[in-house]
Design a protein around this motif. Structure first.
Motif, short mmCIF file in Angstrom:
data_model
loop_
_atom_site.label_atom_id
_atom_site.label_comp_id
_atom_site.label_asym_id
_atom_site.label_seq_id
_atom_site.Cartn_x
_atom_site.Cartn_y
_atom_site.Cartn_z
N LEU A 11 36.35 -12.59 -34.00
CA LEU A 11 36.92 -11.92 -32.83
C LEU A 11 36.85 -12.89 -31.66
O LEU A 11 35.77 -13.35 -31.29
CB LEU A 11 36.11 -10.65 -32.51
N ASP A 12 38.00 -13.22 -31.09
CA ASP A 12 38.07 -14.16 -29.96
C ASP A 12 38.24 -13.37 -28.67
O ASP A 12 39.30 -12.80 -28.42
CB ASP A 12 39.23 -15.12 -30.18
N ALA A 28 35.92 -3.93 -33.52
CA ALA A 28 36.06 -4.80 -34.70
C ALA A 28 35.01 -4.50 -35.76
O ALA A 28 35.32 -4.46 -36.95
CB ALA A 28 35.97 -6.27 -34.27
N ILE A 29 33.77 -4.26 -35.35
CA ILE A 29 32.70 -4.01 -36.32
C ILE A 29 32.93 -2.68 -37.03
O ILE A 29 32.61 -2.52 -38.20
CB ILE A 29 31.29 -4.08 -35.66
N VAL A 40 31.82 -13.33 -33.14
CA VAL A 40 32.44 -13.07 -31.84
C VAL A 40 32.36 -14.35 -31.01
O VAL A 40 31.27 -14.91 -30.84
CB VAL A 40 31.74 -11.91 -31.10
N LEU A 41 33.49 -14.79 -30.48
CA LEU A 41 33.55 -15.99 -29.63
C LEU A 41 33.84 -15.54 -28.21
O LEU A 41 34.88 -14.94 -27.95
CB LEU A 41 34.65 -16.93 -30.12
N ALA A 42 32.93 -15.83 -27.29
CA ALA A 42 33.08 -15.40 -25.90
C ALA A 42 32.77 -16.55 -24.95
O ALA A 42 32.06 -17.49 -25.30
CB ALA A 42 32.14 -14.23 -25.62
N TYR A 76 26.86 -13.34 -33.97
CA TYR A 76 27.06 -12.96 -35.36
C TYR A 76 26.47 -11.58 -35.57
O TYR A 76 25.26 -11.40 -35.45
CB TYR A 76 26.42 -14.00 -36.30
N VAL A 77 27.34 -10.60 -35.83
CA VAL A 77 26.94 -9.21 -35.91
C VAL A 77 27.27 -8.70 -37.33
O VAL A 77 28.39 -8.88 -37.80
CB VAL A 77 27.67 -8.34 -34.87
#
Length: 81
Positions: A11-12, A28-29, A40-42, A76-77
Motif C-alpha cells: 500500500l503506497d 487494505a488489511i 505500507v509505504l508512507a 509491515y502489518v
C-alpha cells in the motif's frame, strides 16, 4: 533492503498525512486473508506512531516491524484473524 516477509500487498500512501495512512491501512488489511502481510509505504513521520497505535488497539492485526529508510516509513502489518 528487501523485506524478510512474504508480502501479499503493498500500500503506497506516500505524500498523504494523518489520518489517511491509517484509514487506508485498515481498508487494505481488511481485504487480506489470515496470515497475509501488508507492506505500507508512507512519508508522514507521524505514521510511525499512528499505525503502531492503531495496530495495538485493533484485534486481528499484528504490527511486525517498522523501518525508516530514505525518508520512507515502511510498516509491515499481518492479518491474524
Amino acid at each position: 533492503m528487501s523485506s524478510q516477509y512474504d508480502i501479499a500487498e503493498t500500500l503506497d500512501v506516500k505524500g498523504e498525512s494523518c489520518p489517511m495512512p491509517v484509514v487506508k491501512t485498515k481498508q487494505a488489511i481488511d481485504g487480506l486473508a489470515e496470515g497475509e502481510v501488508l507492506e505500507v509505504l508512507a512519508t508522514d513521520s507521524g505514521s510511525m506512531s499512528d499505525i503502531e497505535g492503531w495496530a495495538e488497539g485493533t484485534p486481528g492485526v499484528e504490527l511486525l516491524e517498522q523501518v525508516e529508510a530514505d525518508d520512507v516509513y515502511k510498516h509491515y502489518v499481518k492479518q491474524t484473524a
